[in-house]
Scaffold this active site. Sequence first.
Site, PDB file in Angstrom:
ATOM      1  N   SER A 144     -11.214  -0.458  -0.561  1.00 34.41           N
ATOM      2  CA  SER A 144      -9.937  -0.506   0.160  1.00 34.41           C
ATOM      3  C   SER A 144     -10.118  -0.986   1.585  1.00 34.41           C
ATOM      4  O   SER A 144      -9.237  -1.638   2.147  1.00 34.41           O
ATOM      5  CB  SER A 144      -9.299   0.889   0.218  1.00 34.41           C
ATOM      6  N   TYR A 160      -7.821 -11.178 -11.697  1.00 35.16           N
ATOM      7  CA  TYR A 160      -7.136 -12.450 -11.949  1.00 35.16           C
ATOM      8  C   TYR A 160      -7.814 -13.585 -11.181  1.00 35.16           C
ATOM      9  O   TYR A 160      -8.266 -13.404 -10.039  1.00 35.16           O
ATOM     10  CB  TYR A 160      -5.672 -12.372 -11.509  1.00 35.16           C
ATOM     11  N   ASN A 168     -13.527   1.250  -7.065  1.00 37.07           N
ATOM     12  CA  ASN A 168     -14.583   2.162  -6.608  1.00 37.07           C
ATOM     13  C   ASN A 168     -15.234   2.993  -7.704  1.00 37.07           C
ATOM     14  O   ASN A 168     -15.710   4.095  -7.441  1.00 37.07           O
ATOM     15  CB  ASN A 168     -14.006   3.138  -5.570  1.00 37.07           C
ATOM     16  N   ALA A 220      -7.467  -7.674  -8.906  1.00 34.12           N
ATOM     17  CA  ALA A 220      -8.582  -8.477  -8.395  1.00 34.12           C
ATOM     18  C   ALA A 220      -9.210  -9.345  -9.477  1.00 34.12           C
ATOM     19  O   ALA A 220      -9.783 -10.400  -9.194  1.00 34.12           O
ATOM     20  CB  ALA A 220      -9.642  -7.562  -7.782  1.00 34.12           C
ATOM     21  N   ASP A 239      -1.276   1.626  17.960  1.00 37.15           N
ATOM     22  CA  ASP A 239      -2.176   0.515  17.654  1.00 37.15           C
ATOM     23  C   ASP A 239      -1.651  -0.385  16.543  1.00 37.15           C
ATOM     24  O   ASP A 239      -2.346  -1.296  16.095  1.00 37.15           O
ATOM     25  CB  ASP A 239      -3.560   1.041  17.258  1.00 37.15           C
ATOM     26  N   HIS A 252      -3.469   5.951   3.937  1.00 34.83           N
ATOM     27  CA  HIS A 252      -4.257   4.815   3.453  1.00 34.83           C
ATOM     28  C   HIS A 252      -3.700   3.477   3.932  1.00 34.83           C
ATOM     29  O   HIS A 252      -4.447   2.615   4.416  1.00 34.83           O
ATOM     30  CB  HIS A 252      -4.293   4.883   1.929  1.00 34.83           C
ATOM     31  N   VAL A 301      -6.680 -14.385  -7.555  1.00 32.30           N
ATOM     32  CA  VAL A 301      -6.878 -13.353  -6.536  1.00 32.30           C
ATOM     33  C   VAL A 301      -8.333 -13.343  -6.059  1.00 32.30           C
ATOM     34  O   VAL A 301      -9.256 -13.465  -6.864  1.00 32.30           O
ATOM     35  CB  VAL A 301      -6.499 -11.969  -7.103  1.00 32.30           C
ATOM     36  N   ASN A 351      -4.997  -3.516  22.892  1.00 32.02           N
ATOM     37  CA  ASN A 351      -4.212  -2.889  23.960  1.00 32.02           C
ATOM     38  C   ASN A 351      -5.016  -1.886  24.782  1.00 32.02           C
ATOM     39  O   ASN A 351      -4.441  -1.067  25.496  1.00 32.02           O
ATOM     40  CB  ASN A 351      -2.995  -2.178  23.350  1.00 32.02           C
ATOM     41  N   ASP A 364       0.830  -1.198   0.000  1.00 38.07           N
ATOM     42  CA  ASP A 364       0.000   0.000   0.000  1.00 38.07           C
ATOM     43  C   ASP A 364       0.870   1.256   0.000  1.00 38.07           C
ATOM     44  O   ASP A 364       1.918   1.283  -0.632  1.00 38.07           O
ATOM     45  CB  ASP A 364      -0.925  -0.043   1.224  1.00 38.07           C
TER      46      ASP A 364
END
Length: 299
Positions: free
Chosen positions: A237, A187, A176, A185, A60, A84, A190, A97, A51
């Site tokens: 995403s 393929y 989107n 995606a 976090d 992102h 995937v 946590n 990404d």
Amino acid sequence: MEFKLAKFEVKEILPSSTSGNDYIDWGLKAINVEEAWQKTKGKGVKVAILDTGVNANHPDLAENIKEVADFTGSKSGAEDVQGHGSHCAGIVAGVENKLGIIGVAPQAELYCGKVLGDNGSGNYDSILKGIKWAIEKGVDIISMSLGSSSKPPEEFHQLIKQAYDSNILIIAATGNENSSVCYPALYDEVVAVSAVDKSLQHANFSNHGMQNEITAPGVDIVSTYKNGGYARLSGTSMATPMVAGAAALIIARYRDLFNGATPKIRSAYEILDKMTTDLGEEGRDELYGEGIINLAMLP
């Protein structure tokens, strides 16, 4: 050729901390993650987030980040200037946590490769390098919340096949544009992920088609962000790491049940497809694929 983020919008930036408990986003509740946590939290499963990099010191995220790398030549290195990548990482494995948010698989291990630049776009060469790196690191899952409507060079598909043959579960966003499923995606190797809103209806921005395999929450999802913050984002995403986190729980549970063995790649795909609740038209359809991931079905 340009790959772009599969993010639709940033609704708001949230305070840098929340009140003394891990915030469980509505999306996690919608896929029944709390039932799965009674059996596993994804310990030891390696997930590569390819990404915009990651905020590696985020409270976090830091505990679960095992390695970072930059393949873009950014002056910021692997640090997430865009936000992102950090958001996607938190959805997969935000740390348990009692601070901020918690991810779907809060004990999974994160390998964050920066393959998209600080402006949120990138080329296939940087993504190729990121996939090669993930293969070398022996990850179990690659999550890619990015896409291109143009068909990449065959070299790209061959590397996807190499990852698949290396028993890596590859998960990517459909995109989107309220259009057809984008690459990678598209393929066969995937898992293509579309998005639903809080009413579990197809998100109006989400790409669709029979190549769409599975759907997950992707509207107003709260997760970690750049500079130690939190944000509420929408897009396929966000749905993609939701499924990647679910896959981490599935793999961890499989190992618990079968003496540490990792499911073969075809079995992992089939398990994902079966652990869904049908939405929309009966059976697989263009808007929802097999349906929404349902972790209550985790054995």
